[in-house]
Design a protein around this motif. Structure first.
Motif, PDB file in Angstrom:
ATOM      1  N   ALA A 101      36.496 107.253 -12.758  1.00 34.02           N
ATOM      2  CA  ALA A 101      37.260 106.341 -12.756  1.00 34.02           C
ATOM      3  C   ALA A 101      37.366 105.314 -13.848  1.00 34.02           C
ATOM      4  CB  ALA A 101      37.227 105.430 -11.629  1.00 34.02           C
ATOM      5  N   THR A 102      38.180 104.688 -14.440  1.00 36.78           N
ATOM      6  CA  THR A 102      38.167 103.629 -15.558  1.00 36.78           C
ATOM      7  C   THR A 102      38.219 102.182 -14.694  1.00 36.78           C
ATOM      8  OG1 THR A 102      38.631 105.009 -17.161  1.00 36.78           O
ATOM      9  CG2 THR A 102      38.942 102.647 -17.637  1.00 36.78           C
ATOM     10  N   ARG A 212      34.220 102.971 -18.451  1.00 33.65           N
ATOM     11  CA  ARG A 212      34.501 104.385 -18.021  1.00 33.65           C
ATOM     12  C   ARG A 212      33.355 104.480 -17.108  1.00 33.65           C
ATOM     13  NH1 ARG A 212      35.233 105.396 -23.633  1.00 33.65           N
ATOM     14  NH2 ARG A 212      37.706 105.598 -24.156  1.00 33.65           N
ATOM     15  N   GLN A 213      33.781 104.945 -16.017  1.00 36.51           N
ATOM     16  CA  GLN A 213      32.591 105.223 -14.623  1.00 36.51           C
ATOM     17  C   GLN A 213      32.363 106.602 -14.521  1.00 36.51           C
ATOM     18  OE1 GLN A 213      33.789 101.072 -12.478  1.00 36.51           O
ATOM     19  NE2 GLN A 213      32.938 102.734 -11.515  1.00 36.51           N
ATOM     20  N   VAL A 239      41.405 112.524  -3.472  1.00 32.79           N
ATOM     21  CA  VAL A 239      40.236 111.338  -3.461  1.00 32.79           C
ATOM     22  C   VAL A 239      41.071 110.365  -5.010  1.00 32.79           C
ATOM     23  CG1 VAL A 239      38.109 110.924  -4.511  1.00 32.79           C
ATOM     24  CG2 VAL A 239      38.323 112.530  -2.851  1.00 32.79           C
ATOM     25  N   LYS A 240      41.616 111.263  -5.902  1.00 36.29           N
ATOM     26  CA  LYS A 240      42.209 110.357  -6.955  1.00 36.29           C
ATOM     27  C   LYS A 240      43.288 109.323  -6.347  1.00 36.29           C
ATOM     28  CE  LYS A 240      41.541 113.654 -10.641  1.00 36.29           C
ATOM     29  NZ  LYS A 240      42.411 114.766 -11.619  1.00 36.29           N
ATOM     30  N   ALA A 241      43.882 109.583  -5.385  1.00 35.68           N
ATOM     31  CA  ALA A 241      44.947 108.690  -4.566  1.00 35.68           C
ATOM     32  C   ALA A 241      44.187 107.461  -4.218  1.00 35.68           C
ATOM     33  CB  ALA A 241      45.574 109.466  -3.682  1.00 35.68           C
ATOM     34  N   GLY A 247      42.966 100.376  -7.696  1.00 34.12           N
ATOM     35  CA  GLY A 247      43.246  99.467  -8.882  1.00 34.12           C
ATOM     36  C   GLY A 247      42.542 100.065 -10.168  1.00 34.12           C
ATOM     37  N   TYR A 248      42.091 101.338  -9.884  1.00 29.68           N
ATOM     38  CA  TYR A 248      41.142 101.924 -10.956  1.00 29.68           C
ATOM     39  C   TYR A 248      42.487 102.868 -11.662  1.00 29.68           C
ATOM     40  CZ  TYR A 248      36.639 100.779  -8.800  1.00 29.68           C
ATOM     41  OH  TYR A 248      35.602 100.185  -8.529  1.00 29.68           O
ATOM     42  N   GLN A 249      42.074 103.403 -12.727  1.00 28.44           N
ATOM     43  CA  GLN A 249      42.698 104.186 -13.713  1.00 28.44           C
ATOM     44  C   GLN A 249      42.099 105.373 -13.566  1.00 28.44           C
ATOM     45  OE1 GLN A 249      45.651 103.179 -15.172  1.00 28.44           O
ATOM     46  NE2 GLN A 249      45.271 101.186 -14.148  1.00 28.44           N
TER      47      GLN A 249
END
Length: 251
Positions: A101-102, A212-213, A239-241, A247-249
């Motif tokens: 995630a960002t 960037r995480q 999971v991306k959803a 609010g992450y990118q």
């Protein structure tokens, strides 16, 4: 009846096999990712049978704990530098590090009328306390410092800063009114596609280094089926959803 009994026995065998191979993974998770991780852990168990037991805290403190032998097997950091450092030190499973995630930094107040014109509230300096996470151990705190420097208000506001041990404590300072406003993670105040309460200014990405995480499987997670399954699960569309909903990118 024989067919029914045979079918039941087959399902029982599948369930038993599923349970036998289910494992538990110990996960160190950056505090800003608490809410999404709780949902992901529930979904992970339902979909795979594995259990993800998460501890939440600051990335810097987790680094210290991991290098001192803490039994975490997967690390979800709030930056990319710390997992890369662990990788360089030979403390991770090679080839497993990736950006999950960002993050986005936001200046937030529980008062819905306080932040009406974005960053100008900082320049007016008409508040008692401004909360940030400890910039030495929390990447979101470091980004807050970068932002204040970019706005040229860092020296003026230095006497008013209160530091949370991590971004979760920073949020608590602001939500309880101990600080009128503070820099927190957007994920902490974002719900249903908007800021859930209070007032906020979403910090433009160019004001600080990208948050960037990165996630990585640690050496202690080698051979743990749940560890590799969790890292694979983080890359799924499902999971991306979930991650985007906070609010992450996603790259």
């Amino acid at each position: 009846m024989k067919t029914l009994t045979t079918t039941f026995s087959a399902f029982a065998l599948i369930a038993a096999t599923f349970a036998t191979h289910a494992e538990t993974v110990q996960v160190a998770v950056a505090a800003n990712f608490t809410a999404p991780m709780k949902l992901i852990a529930e979904s992970f168990k339902q979909d795979t049978g594995h259990t993800a037991e998460a501890a939440y805290g600051s990335t810097g403190k987790f680094y210290a704990q991991i290098t001192n032998g803490a039994p975490f097997q997967v690390f979800l950091a709030a930056d990319d530098n710390t997992p890369a450092k662990l990788e360089a030190e030979g403390m991770t499973q090679p080839g497993t590090r990736f950006t999950y995630a960002t993050g986005t930094l936001v200046l937030w107040s529980a008062d819905p009328a306080l932040i009406e014109d974005g960053a100008k509230v900082l320049g007016r300096n008409k508040f008692r306390k401004l909360a940030i996470a400890n910039p030495k151990t929390a990447p979101y705190g470091a980004s807050a410092v970068e932002t204040m420097k970019a706005l040229q208000v860092d020296q003026m506001l230095a006497p008013k800063l209160v530091q949370g041990e991590n971004i979760a404590q920073t949020y608590q300072f602001v939500s309880t009114g101990n600080a009128e406003l503070g820099f927190v993670a957007l994920s902490q105040v974002f719900k249903d596609g908007r800021i859930a309460e209070g007032s906020a200014w979403i910090v433009p990405a160019e004001m600080h280094e990208p948050i960037r995480q990165d996630a990585v499987i640690l050496k202690t997670g080698e051979g743990n089926a749940a560890a590799s399954a969790l890292v694979d699960y983080l890359k799924t569309d499902k999971v991306k959803a979930i991650i985007r909903s906070f609010g992450y990118q996603i790259q």
